[in-house]
Design a protein around this motif. Structure first.
Motif, PDB file in Angstrom:
ATOM      1  N   LEU A 132     -20.188  -5.049  47.710  1.00 39.50           N
ATOM      2  CA  LEU A 132     -18.759  -4.760  47.616  1.00 39.50           C
ATOM      3  C   LEU A 132     -18.331  -4.628  46.156  1.00 39.50           C
ATOM      4  O   LEU A 132     -17.546  -3.739  45.800  1.00 39.50           O
ATOM      5  CB  LEU A 132     -17.955  -5.857  48.312  1.00 39.50           C
ATOM      6  CG  LEU A 132     -16.431  -5.675  48.311  1.00 39.50           C
ATOM      7  CD1 LEU A 132     -16.042  -4.370  48.985  1.00 39.50           C
ATOM      8  CD2 LEU A 132     -15.763  -6.863  49.005  1.00 39.50           C
ATOM      9  N   THR A 133     -18.862  -5.480  45.312  1.00 37.79           N
ATOM     10  CA  THR A 133     -18.563  -5.388  43.879  1.00 37.79           C
ATOM     11  C   THR A 133     -19.013  -4.046  43.318  1.00 37.79           C
ATOM     12  O   THR A 133     -18.307  -3.419  42.519  1.00 37.79           O
ATOM     13  CB  THR A 133     -19.258  -6.536  43.118  1.00 37.79           C
ATOM     14  OG1 THR A 133     -18.797  -7.796  43.635  1.00 37.79           O
ATOM     15  CG2 THR A 133     -18.959  -6.465  41.625  1.00 37.79           C
ATOM     16  N   LEU A 134     -20.187  -3.598  43.748  1.00 34.41           N
ATOM     17  CA  LEU A 134     -20.703  -2.312  43.278  1.00 34.41           C
ATOM     18  C   LEU A 134     -19.830  -1.157  43.760  1.00 34.41           C
ATOM     19  O   LEU A 134     -19.432  -0.280  42.972  1.00 34.41           O
ATOM     20  CB  LEU A 134     -22.139  -2.131  43.779  1.00 34.41           C
ATOM     21  CG  LEU A 134     -22.804  -0.784  43.480  1.00 34.41           C
ATOM     22  CD1 LEU A 134     -22.970  -0.589  41.984  1.00 34.41           C
ATOM     23  CD2 LEU A 134     -24.152  -0.683  44.193  1.00 34.41           C
ATOM     24  N   ILE A 135     -19.502  -1.150  45.044  1.00 37.56           N
ATOM     25  CA  ILE A 135     -18.717  -0.037  45.602  1.00 37.56           C
ATOM     26  C   ILE A 135     -17.326   0.009  44.983  1.00 37.56           C
ATOM     27  O   ILE A 135     -16.768   1.090  44.754  1.00 37.56           O
ATOM     28  CB  ILE A 135     -18.629  -0.169  47.133  1.00 37.56           C
ATOM     29  CG1 ILE A 135     -20.020  -0.072  47.752  1.00 37.56           C
ATOM     30  CG2 ILE A 135     -17.750   0.925  47.716  1.00 37.56           C
ATOM     31  CD1 ILE A 135     -20.059  -0.469  49.208  1.00 37.56           C
ATOM     32  N   ASN A 136     -16.764  -1.153  44.696  1.00 37.77           N
ATOM     33  CA  ASN A 136     -15.419  -1.192  44.129  1.00 37.77           C
ATOM     34  C   ASN A 136     -15.361  -0.623  42.711  1.00 37.77           C
ATOM     35  O   ASN A 136     -14.270  -0.397  42.186  1.00 37.77           O
ATOM     36  CB  ASN A 136     -14.881  -2.624  44.136  1.00 37.77           C
ATOM     37  CG  ASN A 136     -14.359  -3.035  45.491  1.00 37.77           C
ATOM     38  OD1 ASN A 136     -14.000  -2.178  46.313  1.00 37.77           O
ATOM     39  ND2 ASN A 136     -14.294  -4.329  45.753  1.00 37.77           N
ATOM     40  N   ARG A 137     -16.534  -0.393  42.075  1.00 39.10           N
ATOM     41  CA  ARG A 137     -16.553   0.249  40.764  1.00 39.10           C
ATOM     42  C   ARG A 137     -16.524   1.774  40.888  1.00 39.10           C
ATOM     43  O   ARG A 137     -16.518   2.477  39.880  1.00 39.10           O
ATOM     44  CB  ARG A 137     -17.801  -0.194  39.994  1.00 39.10           C
ATOM     45  CG  ARG A 137     -17.616  -1.574  39.387  1.00 39.10           C
ATOM     46  CD  ARG A 137     -18.858  -2.330  39.069  1.00 39.10           C
ATOM     47  NE  ARG A 137     -19.998  -1.593  38.559  1.00 39.10           N
ATOM     48  CZ  ARG A 137     -21.223  -2.127  38.502  1.00 39.10           C
ATOM     49  NH1 ARG A 137     -21.430  -3.362  38.943  1.00 39.10           N
ATOM     50  NH2 ARG A 137     -22.221  -1.439  38.028  1.00 39.10           N
ATOM     51  N   THR A 138     -16.512   2.270  42.113  1.00 41.84           N
ATOM     52  CA  THR A 138     -16.443   3.711  42.357  1.00 41.84           C
ATOM     53  C   THR A 138     -15.035   4.058  42.859  1.00 41.84           C
ATOM     54  O   THR A 138     -14.255   3.167  43.225  1.00 41.84           O
ATOM     55  CB  THR A 138     -17.477   4.128  43.413  1.00 41.84           C
ATOM     56  OG1 THR A 138     -16.999   3.749  44.718  1.00 41.84           O
ATOM     57  CG2 THR A 138     -18.825   3.484  43.139  1.00 41.84           C
ATOM     58  N   PHE A 186     -16.040  -4.735  57.076  1.00 38.15           N
ATOM     59  CA  PHE A 186     -16.065  -5.512  58.315  1.00 38.15           C
ATOM     60  C   PHE A 186     -16.963  -6.723  58.083  1.00 38.15           C
ATOM     61  O   PHE A 186     -18.126  -6.578  57.676  1.00 38.15           O
ATOM     62  CB  PHE A 186     -16.606  -4.680  59.477  1.00 38.15           C
ATOM     63  CG  PHE A 186     -15.727  -3.521  59.857  1.00 38.15           C
ATOM     64  CD1 PHE A 186     -14.694  -3.685  60.771  1.00 38.15           C
ATOM     65  CD2 PHE A 186     -15.922  -2.268  59.283  1.00 38.15           C
ATOM     66  CE1 PHE A 186     -13.871  -2.616  61.125  1.00 38.15           C
ATOM     67  CE2 PHE A 186     -15.121  -1.195  59.629  1.00 38.15           C
ATOM     68  CZ  PHE A 186     -14.086  -1.367  60.550  1.00 38.15           C
ATOM     69  N   ALA A 187     -16.425  -7.917  58.345  1.00 38.47           N
ATOM     70  CA  ALA A 187     -17.174  -9.159  58.127  1.00 38.47           C
ATOM     71  C   ALA A 187     -17.159  -9.964  59.417  1.00 38.47           C
ATOM     72  O   ALA A 187     -16.275 -10.807  59.628  1.00 38.47           O
ATOM     73  CB  ALA A 187     -16.561  -9.955  56.978  1.00 38.47           C
ATOM     74  N   PRO A 188     -18.117  -9.729  60.303  1.00 35.65           N
ATOM     75  CA  PRO A 188     -18.101 -10.391  61.611  1.00 35.65           C
ATOM     76  C   PRO A 188     -18.198 -11.904  61.526  1.00 35.65           C
ATOM     77  O   PRO A 188     -17.825 -12.598  62.487  1.00 35.65           O
ATOM     78  CB  PRO A 188     -19.308  -9.784  62.338  1.00 35.65           C
ATOM     79  CG  PRO A 188     -20.157  -9.204  61.268  1.00 35.65           C
ATOM     80  CD  PRO A 188     -19.235  -8.772  60.185  1.00 35.65           C
ATOM     81  N   LEU A 189     -18.701 -12.444  60.420  1.00 39.91           N
ATOM     82  CA  LEU A 189     -18.755 -13.900  60.268  1.00 39.91           C
ATOM     83  C   LEU A 189     -17.494 -14.450  59.611  1.00 39.91           C
ATOM     84  O   LEU A 189     -17.406 -15.646  59.344  1.00 39.91           O
ATOM     85  CB  LEU A 189     -19.983 -14.302  59.449  1.00 39.91           C
ATOM     86  CG  LEU A 189     -21.338 -13.834  60.003  1.00 39.91           C
ATOM     87  CD1 LEU A 189     -22.463 -14.428  59.163  1.00 39.91           C
ATOM     88  CD2 LEU A 189     -21.500 -14.235  61.463  1.00 39.91           C
ATOM     89  N   ALA A 190     -16.531 -13.543  59.351  1.00 46.61           N
ATOM     90  CA  ALA A 190     -15.229 -13.926  58.793  1.00 46.61           C
ATOM     91  C   ALA A 190     -15.378 -14.728  57.498  1.00 46.61           C
ATOM     92  O   ALA A 190     -14.651 -15.697  57.277  1.00 46.61           O
ATOM     93  CB  ALA A 190     -14.418 -14.716  59.823  1.00 46.61           C
ATOM     94  N   ASP A 191     -16.315 -14.341  56.641  1.00 49.34           N
ATOM     95  CA  ASP A 191     -16.535 -15.089  55.403  1.00 49.34           C
ATOM     96  C   ASP A 191     -16.172 -14.292  54.155  1.00 49.34           C
ATOM     97  O   ASP A 191     -16.391 -14.742  53.043  1.00 49.34           O
ATOM     98  CB  ASP A 191     -18.003 -15.531  55.303  1.00 49.34           C
ATOM     99  CG  ASP A 191     -18.961 -14.348  55.204  1.00 49.34           C
ATOM    100  OD1 ASP A 191     -18.574 -13.247  55.645  1.00 49.34           O
ATOM    101  OD2 ASP A 191     -20.076 -14.540  54.698  1.00 49.34           O
ATOM    102  N   LEU A 192     -15.628 -13.077  54.325  1.00 51.22           N
ATOM    103  CA  LEU A 192     -15.211 -12.273  53.182  1.00 51.22           C
ATOM    104  C   LEU A 192     -13.711 -12.077  53.225  1.00 51.22           C
ATOM    105  O   LEU A 192     -13.149 -11.672  54.252  1.00 51.22           O
ATOM    106  CB  LEU A 192     -15.894 -10.900  53.203  1.00 51.22           C
ATOM    107  CG  LEU A 192     -17.429 -10.871  53.074  1.00 51.22           C
ATOM    108  CD1 LEU A 192     -17.918  -9.436  53.096  1.00 51.22           C
ATOM    109  CD2 LEU A 192     -17.876 -11.560  51.795  1.00 51.22           C
ATOM    110  N   THR A 193     -13.047 -12.357  52.125  1.00 50.88           N
ATOM    111  CA  THR A 193     -11.603 -12.166  52.072  1.00 50.88           C
ATOM    112  C   THR A 193     -11.287 -10.676  52.058  1.00 50.88           C
ATOM    113  O   THR A 193     -12.090  -9.854  51.607  1.00 50.88           O
ATOM    114  CB  THR A 193     -11.010 -12.829  50.817  1.00 50.88           C
ATOM    115  OG1 THR A 193     -11.665 -12.300  49.661  1.00 50.88           O
ATOM    116  CG2 THR A 193     -11.205 -14.328  50.851  1.00 50.88           C
ATOM    117  N   ASP A 194     -10.104 -10.329  52.531  1.00 53.78           N
ATOM    118  CA  ASP A 194      -9.642  -8.933  52.585  1.00 53.78           C
ATOM    119  C   ASP A 194     -10.581  -8.044  53.396  1.00 53.78           C
ATOM    120  O   ASP A 194     -10.721  -6.845  53.123  1.00 53.78           O
ATOM    121  CB  ASP A 194      -9.473  -8.352  51.177  1.00 53.78           C
ATOM    122  CG  ASP A 194      -8.450  -9.117  50.359  1.00 53.78           C
ATOM    123  OD1 ASP A 194      -7.448  -9.562  50.956  1.00 53.78           O
ATOM    124  OD2 ASP A 194      -8.647  -9.268  49.144  1.00 53.78           O
ATOM    125  N   ALA A 195     -11.266  -8.628  54.379  1.00 52.70           N
ATOM    126  CA  ALA A 195     -12.152  -7.863  55.258  1.00 52.70           C
ATOM    127  C   ALA A 195     -11.687  -8.032  56.698  1.00 52.70           C
ATOM    128  O   ALA A 195     -11.007  -9.009  57.043  1.00 52.70           O
ATOM    129  CB  ALA A 195     -13.588  -8.356  55.112  1.00 52.70           C
TER     130      ALA A 195
END
Length: 469
Positions: A39-45, A52-61
């Motif tokens: 996500l950090t890499l993609i956000n630089r583009t 989608f975070a099925p384990l609900a462990d990522l914020t803003d997902a």
């Protein structure tokens, strides 16, 4: 068909590609550290990112698995789980879309692999191994990254801004390529490295038809180990049209230079100046006036017993643009290689660098130095080019109060693979050098700190050493 090494051909297992992402949808399905890194890499583009975070462990997902309709417009999909079962489930859902799929660390589930990336803004460099050796890719990236300075980000922004205007001005591809070669070695690019992009573009356009002007860079090559080169020195070596170098510059450093650069060896040895200094000045001026990018490469630092000051004066008098890039001087590099601190709270509160070489090279003339000040205790004295005058230096120091049992460390070929160290004391310095004459450049460290040296990997000769209690 893939041909193996036995046929003399190495197969490229993957084709590195550049994938534009502006105004395109990227979907990330994942959890944990791997997902965060992607996500950090993609956000630089400039991509539009849906997570989608099925384990609900990522914020803003979105805390669930995606529906098929939510993947229909994806330009590409990345699945990132450290658990293969979850990765396979994510990959199965992604296959409902026709978007290319990358499953992190599971290349057998992937359509493409994300290379190790050197990020310099609009300039990006990818290192790929076909997904088979990601750690090798990362290590290779680290080596390349050291050779591509952060200022390339600014140069890339400058090139992006200038490119469409240059294309309009110079329609012919070959002419435009030659123009770029001149621009990228011009003052405009140096201006861009400082972040002055608009000014750099204006300068490049103003000088588009101007003849190429030469420039000389005085560059410190360090004490010998190529890895002690600065990033700027490495860049200048890769850009140079001409390299003028001395005998203190090791082969390992020259191996990093631009392959097709013209090379002029102007090495000097004691009592054998193969090229007199005034002829070096003439050579530098001549090559610069031909419009060349000249690197005057000096061992150590150009301004520490390197006669760099004289060369700057000569170049400025001739109206040549000159820049200085410092290097790790021999005193610092050799002391660090031997783990000997030049200053120490308990042993040395000051350090002085001197040369044991007279200006005219005639060793029969006495060295004109303040021997009383140099003979103070708890003071480190580092002598450059002092092998031939070691007896005079030791005599003068002991005569002015320095104890004969003061520790001395002689370092030959410091920081190089053939480094040799000789531990002795001031009273025996001349006889030690006579018994074990250095074959390469040598540095002499005199003072209490030399006693802190301990034999490590380098070849060492230890003479009788007496140290005051």
């Amino acid at each position: 068909m893939l041909y193996g090494p036995s046929f003399g051909v190495v197969a490229m297992l993957a084709l590195p590609l550049s994938w534009p992402l502006e105004n395109r949808q990227v979907v990330l399905i994942g959890a944990g550290a791997w997902a965060i890194r992607k996500l950090t890499l993609i956000n630089r583009t400039p991509a539009k990112v849906t997570v989608f975070a099925p384990l609900a462990d990522l914020t803003d997902a979105l805390p669930r698995w995606p529906e098929a309709a939510e993947l229909a417009d994806a330009s590409l999909i990345i699945v990132a789980f450290d658990d293969r079962t979850l990765a396979e489930k994510g990959a199965g859902l992604a296959r409902t879309s026709r978007a290319p799929l990358n499953v992190v660390d599971f290349p057998d589930l992937s359509d493409f692999h994300v290379p190790a990336i050197i990020d310099r803004g609009t300039l990006s460099i990818g290192v790929a191994t076909g997904g088979g050796a990601p750690v090798l890719a990362r290590e290779t990236r680290r080596k390349i990254e050291a050779a591509v300075p952060p200022s390339e980000t600014e140069v890339a922004a400058f090139a992006t801004a200038l490119s469409p205007r240059l294309r309009d001005l110079i329609p012919n591809t070959d002419d435009r390529r030659r123009a770029w070669e001149n621009i990228l070695s011009s003052p405009a690019t140096e201006l861009a490295r400082k972040g002055q992009i608009d000014d750099a573009v204006a300068l490049a356009l103003t000088n588009i038809d101007a003849p190429r002007t030469g420039v000389v860079h005085l560059v410190g090559a360090g004490p010998g180990d190529p890895e002690l080169l600065t990033l700027k020195a490495l860049r200048l070596l890769s850009e140079a049209d001409v390299i003028v170098y001395d005998r203190l510059v090791g082969d390992g450093v020259m191996d990093l230079a631009r392959r097709d650069a013209d090379r002029f060896y102007v090495g000097k040895e004691r009592s054998n100046h193969s090229v007199p200094q005034d002829q070096i000045h003439e050579l530098l001026v001549e090559q610069a006036r031909l419009g060349k990018r000249v690197v005057r490469l000096k061992g150590g630092d150009p301004f520490v017993f390197g006669r760099g000051g004289e060369e700057v004066e000569a170049l400025r008098q001739a109206g040549i643009e000159v820049h200085i890039t410092p290097g790790v001087t021999a005193a610092l590099g050799c002391a660090a290689s031997a783990a000997v601190p030049l200053t120490h709270r308990d042993h040395a509160q000051s350090v002085t660098f001197i040369t044991g070489h007279s200006k005219d090279g005639d060793h029969s003339n006495p060295l004109r130095l303040d021997w009383s000040a140099l003979s103070a205790p708890h003071h480190t004295l580092v002598v450059y080019m002092g092998v031939a005058t070691a007896r005079e230096i030791a005599d003068k120091l002991t005569r002015h109060g320095r104890m004969p049992d003061t520790p001395v460390l002689v370092i030959e070929n410091g920081t190089r693979a053939d480094e040799r160290r000789t531990l002795t004391h001031l009273g025996a310095l001349a006889d030690t050098i006579a018994a074990h004459p250095p074959k390469g450049p040598a540095l002499v460290i005199i003072g209490e700190v030399a006693a802190l040296y301990q034999d490590t990997a380098a070849a060492v000769i230890t003479e009788t050493l007496r140290i005051n209690a």
